[in-house]
Design an enzyme around this catalytic site. Structure first.
Site, PDB file in Angstrom:
ATOM      1  N   LYS A 257       1.408   9.082   3.258  1.00 20.39           N
ATOM      2  CA  LYS A 257       1.008   8.615   2.040  1.00 20.39           C
ATOM      3  C   LYS A 257       2.549   9.598   1.307  1.00 20.39           C
ATOM      4  CE  LYS A 257      -3.585   7.871   1.465  1.00 20.39           C
ATOM      5  NZ  LYS A 257      -3.428   6.232   1.042  1.00 20.39           N
ATOM      6  N   ARG A 330     -11.618   0.964   7.656  1.00 16.24           N
ATOM      7  CA  ARG A 330     -11.520   0.068   8.462  1.00 16.24           C
ATOM      8  C   ARG A 330     -11.758   0.264   9.993  1.00 16.24           C
ATOM      9  NH1 ARG A 330      -6.554  -3.269   5.571  1.00 16.24           N
ATOM     10  NH2 ARG A 330      -6.914  -1.823   4.036  1.00 16.24           N
TER      11      ARG A 330
END
Ligand code: BES
Ligand code: ZN
Ligand code: ZN
Length: 477
Positions: A257, A330
């Site tokens: 990030k 996920r």
């Protein structure tokens, strides 16, 4: 947490607040003539919060203005409760009587909720000298409608929210996956739900390839924690399962990030919600059977980190091409959803800080929800959302979005294109469900960067009150 006691009588000289719908309800005997006149004048000036200094004590009058919809009145009262709290803190008041004899229970509880939830803070890492005394410490409630069980349930919910906030706020320096599972064990002992912790070896035996892949860049092992609350008089024969994303820190992995790292300890917000919920439900001894599943790991770009281009075999055998290591939640949730099948569940929820896209869609105002259940269940959840003011917005799971998950070399890939990425994340998860299921993306609300009334700053515990209310509706249907 502030302690609440139901009482018949509030001592004349204690600090107190009187809640009423109009001036006509006020007991004149409580005031001197000039005080009463002062209150009347303030009310005609449209003021709602009127503190009267009675020398030995404060007596505050709080006028309740009903809005066109009851849930909006309740939210206004929560905010008013939080305002009162700040006032009490400024006045350094330790103990307060709340008088609401003519006030409906749900409204009085909403007001108390604003006070109690607004009083949360996370200061355990400040040294003693810097810790100010947290005020007030006790509230005596005088009401004709409220029963002791209402207070007990209210306290269970608030404690659940505080626990969820604590877990979200805990930095990864003090809470890796193993430490998280140990905290869950402790909370289970405290409130009465049972806990089973699966370690890395057992996770390998279960072939949870998604959880293991995300964990590859970490030097700490993953955990998979199972919580269960089964009341002897459960209304449901098949359990409701709640899976919470427990990414204890999300660096983005090899797709490191470039911003937001300072608050990515909050990527376990979904886990926090599920843990807080089980704690509250067990403490309130609700007559239900529920399961909580927490897959947990950090996501880092360390030595052997899972790489974009890798193919990962999931617990249900599906092969997934990883196209972005920052779409890690996920992977771990999919394995939890596969695990949920073994319970033959009535309904499964997953709760996750899953996508920036959900946050960009609704801002800090709502949770984003998707699912394959009957309309009736989503309607109930919407109603609970309004009721506790943790509102939900539903996005579609249309078949056409499946196109975006097609991979050249594996069954599916983990991300779509530029658009609709909250929906695509939902579509990915749907792939691992063969039961009634609702996905709740709490990225918009799990963590707030500036204070929003009783929701506070930092971890919010969002979802605990929503799902508790939903379960309560389910019990009383
Ligand atoms: N944990 C983040 C989502 C997130 C973002 C939570 C902001 C809270 C606040 C998640 O793992 C993530 O990074 N998602 C990516 C997915 C993308 C790579 C498809 C995102 O939403 O940007
Ligand atoms: Zn991520
Ligand atoms: Zn994440």
């Amino acid at each position: 947490m502030i302690s609440l006691t139901l009482t018949q009588h509030i001592h004349k000289e204690s600090h107190k607040i009187i809640l009423c719908n109009s001036v006509g309800e006020l007991d004149k005997k409580l005031f001197l003539a000039h005080e009463y006149e002062y209150i009347i004048n303030k009310i005609s000036d449209n003021e709602e919060f009127i503190p009267v200094n009675q020398y030995s004590n404060w007596c505050i009058v709080q006028i309740i203005r009903t809005k066109e919809e009851n849930y909006k009145t309740k939210e206004a009262l929560r905010k008013a409760g939080c305002k009162l709290l700040k006032w009490l803190q400024d006045e350094k008041i330790e103990s307060l009587g709340v008088i609401g004899k003519s006030i409906r229970n749900d409204l009085l509880l909403a007001y108390l909720e604003g006070i109690v939830l607004g009083s949360y803070n996370f200061i355990k890492y400040k040294r003693n000298s810097e810790k100010q005394l947290i005020l007030p410490t006790e509230i005596n409630v005088c009401s004709s409608a409220m029963r002791r069980v209402d207070i007990l349930q209210f306290e269970a919910i608030c404690k659940g929210v505080f626990i969820a906030r604590d877990i979200t706020n805990e930095p990864v320096s003090h809470m890796n996956a193993v430490q998280l599972s140990k905290r869950i064990k402790k909370l289970g002992n405290e409130s009465g739900f049972s806990v089973e912790i699966l370690e890395k070896r057992q996770i390998e035996t279960l072939k949870m390839g998604g959880l293991l892949a995300v964990n590859k860049g970490s030097i700490d092992p993953p955990t998979f924690t199972i919580m269960e609350w089964k009341s002897e008089n459960s209304v449901n024969s098949k359990p409701i399962v709640f899976a919470g994303k427990g990414v204890v820190y999300d660096t983005g992995g090899l797709d490191l990030k470039t911003s937001g790292l300072d608050y990515m300890k909050s990527d376990k917000g979904g886990a926090s919600t599920v843990i807080g919920l089980l704690y509250a439900v067990a403490l309130a001894k609700l007559p239900v059977h529920i399961i909580g599943l927490i897959p947990a790991t950090d996501n880092r770009p360390g030595g052997n980190a899972f790489a974009p281009g890798d193919v990962i075999k999931m617990a249900n055998g599906t092969t997934v091409e990883n196209m972005n290591s920052d779409a890690e939640g996920r992977f771990i949730l999919a394995d939890a959803l596969t695990y949920a099948q073994k319970y033959d569940p009535e309904l499964v929820f997953d709760v996750a800080t899953l996508t920036g896209s959900a946050l960009r869609t609704v801002g800090h105002q709502a949770l984003v929800v998707m699912g394959n259940t009957q309309r009736e269940i989503i309607d109930k959840l919407t109603e609970s959302g309004n009721n506790v003011y943790e509102r939900i917005v539903e996005l579609p799971l249309w078949d056409e979005y499946n196109e975006l998950l097609k991979s050249d070399i594996a069954d599916i890939k983990n991300i779509g294109g530029e658009y609709a990425s909250a929906i695509v994340a939902g579509k990915f998860l749907e792939h691992f469900t063969d039961y009634q299921w609702i996905h709740i993306d709490i990225a918009p609300m799990g963590y707030l960067h500036k204070s929003d009334s009783y929701r506070g700053k930092g971890g919010t515990g969002y979802g605990v009150r929503l799902l508790f209310d939903f379960i309560n509706q389910h019990i009383n249907k």
